[in-house]
Scaffold this active site. Structure first.
Site, PDB file in Angstrom:
ATOM      1  N   ARG A  72     -19.663 -14.852  26.824  1.00 29.79           N
ATOM      2  CA  ARG A  72     -18.433 -14.064  26.653  1.00 29.79           C
ATOM      3  C   ARG A  72     -17.209 -14.882  27.089  1.00 29.79           C
ATOM      4  NH1 ARG A  72     -18.450  -7.646  27.515  1.00 29.79           N
ATOM      5  NH2 ARG A  72     -20.008  -7.143  25.953  1.00 29.79           N
ATOM      6  N   VAL A  73     -17.413 -15.759  28.071  1.00 30.19           N
ATOM      7  CA  VAL A  73     -16.306 -16.629  28.501  1.00 30.19           C
ATOM      8  C   VAL A  73     -16.790 -18.078  28.422  1.00 30.19           C
ATOM      9  CG1 VAL A  73     -14.753 -17.246  30.401  1.00 30.19           C
ATOM     10  CG2 VAL A  73     -15.380 -14.844  30.045  1.00 30.19           C
ATOM     11  N   ASP A  99     -16.208 -11.434  18.535  1.00 30.07           N
ATOM     12  CA  ASP A  99     -15.804 -12.725  19.092  1.00 30.07           C
ATOM     13  C   ASP A  99     -14.433 -12.585  19.759  1.00 30.07           C
ATOM     14  OD1 ASP A  99     -15.143 -15.492  19.422  1.00 30.07           O
ATOM     15  OD2 ASP A  99     -16.432 -15.985  17.712  1.00 30.07           O
ATOM     16  N   ARG A 133      -6.951 -13.924 -15.177  1.00 28.38           N
ATOM     17  CA  ARG A 133      -5.984 -14.641 -16.031  1.00 28.38           C
ATOM     18  C   ARG A 133      -4.619 -13.962 -15.980  1.00 28.38           C
ATOM     19  NH1 ARG A 133      -7.898 -14.873 -21.711  1.00 28.38           N
ATOM     20  NH2 ARG A 133      -5.926 -15.884 -22.141  1.00 28.38           N
ATOM     21  N   LYS A 147     -13.129   3.419 -23.296  1.00 20.00           N
ATOM     22  CA  LYS A 147     -12.023   2.708 -23.939  1.00 20.00           C
ATOM     23  C   LYS A 147     -10.755   3.130 -23.218  1.00 20.00           C
ATOM     24  CE  LYS A 147     -10.999   0.080 -27.482  1.00 20.00           C
ATOM     25  NZ  LYS A 147     -10.973   0.679 -28.807  1.00 20.00           N
ATOM     26  N   HIS A 148      -9.971   2.164 -22.796  1.00 23.13           N
ATOM     27  CA  HIS A 148      -8.732   2.454 -22.064  1.00 23.13           C
ATOM     28  C   HIS A 148      -8.926   3.502 -20.991  1.00 23.13           C
ATOM     29  CE1 HIS A 148      -6.108  -0.257 -24.104  1.00 23.13           C
ATOM     30  NE2 HIS A 148      -6.567   0.155 -25.273  1.00 23.13           N
ATOM     31  N   ASN A 158      -4.730  15.790 -18.862  1.00 28.43           N
ATOM     32  CA  ASN A 158      -5.595  16.950 -18.957  1.00 28.43           C
ATOM     33  C   ASN A 158      -6.843  16.601 -19.771  1.00 28.43           C
ATOM     34  OD1 ASN A 158      -3.963  18.915 -17.619  1.00 28.43           O
ATOM     35  ND2 ASN A 158      -2.590  18.914 -19.359  1.00 28.43           N
ATOM     36  N   HIS A 173      -5.937  10.816 -12.565  1.00 26.49           N
ATOM     37  CA  HIS A 173      -4.691  10.274 -13.139  1.00 26.49           C
ATOM     38  C   HIS A 173      -4.717   8.757 -13.210  1.00 26.49           C
ATOM     39  CE1 HIS A 173      -3.352  14.297 -11.696  1.00 26.49           C
ATOM     40  NE2 HIS A 173      -2.921  14.293 -12.932  1.00 26.49           N
TER      41      HIS A 173
END
Ligand SMILES: NC(=O)c1ncn([C@@H]2O[C@H](COP(=O)(O)O)[C@@H](O)[C@H]2O)c1NC=O
Length: 515
Positions: A64-65, A124, A213, A273-274, A416, A515
């Site tokens: 630890r030290v 650490d 890209r 699609k989309h 919707n 959305h």
């Protein structure tokens, strides 16, 4: 350019260590090191001085030290040209290069049997303290936290190009490294407590998977990052077997398709699609599911993303490439015969995710002007037992099955959302309209254009109908049963309209805006 005469090397990830350290030694650089690192260097015959012998203080408390000592931190922080006198007074020698990577905290907590004590012991302290000290003093000190940088740093040391910009870049990377490390620790501790994940600070630390890209459009730049907690089977961990580089839109659409297809217990296919499913089907096998998903809307399926929830076989792969142009095919596995078939279309991007491990929780982010909207992921599900029949007529068993299927599809259609389905297949999808009536009309137009019979089909709506007009529009197309959340001020009017048309309607009590 400052001269590097002394380096401190203390690493948990010992990849590339001996090659790098022997390069340093060949340059005449003195190496200081901690216990395990020093041992490995010694075994490789690379001269290294143990930190403890420099500080005159042993490593204590199980490590630890070990480096938390003024001789070390003074050597990293001492300003060249300012602090020489005080350094000399206290016997502090400058350290010009720090090579540190941290206890493997993230790897530890990923192990299913890791205890909180294991996690804590893998936080650490000395490493980040040194990284931050060296980074602050990057005017004189170079800091390396990533074994992937060993080669370029060694080359720069060899040809004298380890300049101020390079040191500043290494320091910036080092602060990102400690910030990411602390993010993992903070999230883990809040998680152990079971606290609300929407804490006081929004913390995200991802690892770049690839630079893309461009973004949604060619004038936008983009990259894809993997979450620290990305589960097995997630898109960020998928293997690309072939095909052109994935684009930003490919990744977004593939995610929508994958999330949607994974909901189904039966063999299923989703074509997106989309960002919207344009065809979804479940069937006895994925070949038939694909065939029927495609027939929902072949026009939109052109250039789509096709996702499966079962391993892809050669016959289905062949059916796809013989029939349509496809951007991405994704499945939990792709058998070797299917890989051979797809190899003939080398541009098609083929992704293999491996088995999916569902993880509870998770957050969803949306950037807005000057801020970030964060919500828990929409994991909402309804079962048949939770549905409330609100009309005189109740759906029959077949309709009930289709209603639940349509509801699952609607969850992944932009609001919707209106989805027409029959026999485990979409027959019309109305997406992303500003009015529910228009989404209904569009679903009907799509079905009619593909000669799919709406009469007797079921319909799902992602949110309640504010007026009876949506029900009237559905009735005009021959819809026989409807699933929707309910909860409108005019539910009575909407239910009366369904009764008038002889439509069975069930309420879920849950909506799925998207959305
Ligand atoms: N406590 C300290 O003073 C300390 N100084 C360095 N470390 C870490 O010890 C690790 C290396 O240890 P070893 O050389 O013993 O394998 C590195 O990950 C380094 O970041 C420390 N360990 C944890 O805090």
């Amino acid at each position: 350019m400052t001269t590097v005469t002394r380096a401190l090397v203390s690493v948990s990830d010992k990849r590339g260590l001996t090659d790098f350290a022997s390069g340093l030694a060949k340059l005449g650089i003195e190496i200081l090191s901690t216990g395990g690192t020093a041992r490995q260097l010694d075994e490789a015959g690379i001269p290294a001085i143990e930190v403890a012998s420099k500080t005159g203080f042993p490593e204590i408390m199980g490590g630890r030290v070990k480096t938390l000592h003024p001789v070390i931190h003074g050597g990293l922080l001492g300003r060249r040209g300012t602090d020489e006198a005080v350094m000399a007074e206290h016997g502090i020698e400058p350290i010009d290069l720090l090579v540190v990577n941290l206890y493997p905290f993230e790897e530890t907590i990923r192990k299913p049997d890791a205890t909180v004590d294991d996690a804590i012991e893998n936080i650490d302290i000395g490493g980040p303290a040194m990284i931050r000290a060296a980074s602050k003093n990057h005017a004189s000190v170079a800091v390396v936290v990533d074994p992937d940088d060993y080669a370029s740093v060694l080359a720069a040391l060899q040809d004298g190009s380890l300049d101020a910009d390079m040191r500043r870049r290494l320091a910036a990377k080092a602060y990102a490294h400690t910030a990411s490390y602390d993010t993992a620790i903070s999230r883990y501790l809040f998680g152990v407590l079971g606290d609300n994940p929407l804490g006081e600070r929004a913390l995200y630390a991802g690892q770049r998977v690839e630079t893309l890209r461009y973004g949604e459009n060619p004038h936008q730049s983009a990259a894809f990052y993997r979450d620290q907690t990305a589960a097995a089977g997630s898109l960020a961990n998928a293997e690309q077997l072939q095909g052109k580089e994935l684009s930003y839109n490919n990744i977004a659409d593939t995610d929508a398709a994958l999330e949607c297809v994974r909901q189904f217990a039966e063999p299923a296919c989703v074509i997106v699609k989309h960002a919207n499913p344009c065809g979804v089907a479940v069937d006895k096998d994925i070949a038939s599911a694909y065939d029927r998903a495609f027939s929902t809307d072949p026009t939109s399926a052109f250039g789509g993303i096709i996702a499966f929830n079962r391993p892809l076989d050669a016959a289905t792969a062949k059916a796809i490439i013989d029939r349509q142009f496809v951007e991405v095919i994704v499945a939990p596995d792709i058998d070797s015969a299917a890989r051979d078939v797809l190899a003939s279309k080398k541009n098609v991007r083929v992704l293999c995710t491996g088995a999916h491990v569902a993880v509870e929780g998770g957050l969803d982010f949306k950037k807005v002007s000057g801020g970030l909207l964060v919500q828990t992921v929409d994991n909402g599900k309804v079962t048949a037992a939770e549905l409330r029949t609100v009309t005189k007529k109740a759906p029959d068993a077949g309709q009930l099955k289709d209603l639940l299927f349509a509801w699952q599809v609607a969850k992944y259609v932009k609001s919707n959302a209106i989805v027409f389905c029959k026999d485990g297949m979409t027959i019309g999808v109305g997406a992303g309209q500003m009015s529910r009536v228009y989404s209904t009309r569009i679903a009907a137009i799509k079905a009619a254009d593909e000669n799919l019979e709406v009469k007797g089909s079921v319909m799902a709506s992602d949110a309640f109908f504010p007026f009876r007009d949506g029900i009237d529009a559905a009735a005009a197309t021959g819809i026989a049963a409807i699933i929707q959340p309910g909860g409108s001020m005019r539910d009575d009017e909407v239910i009366a309209a369904a009764d008038e048309h002889g439509i069975a309607m069930v309420f879920t009590g849950m909506r799925h805006f998207r959305h």
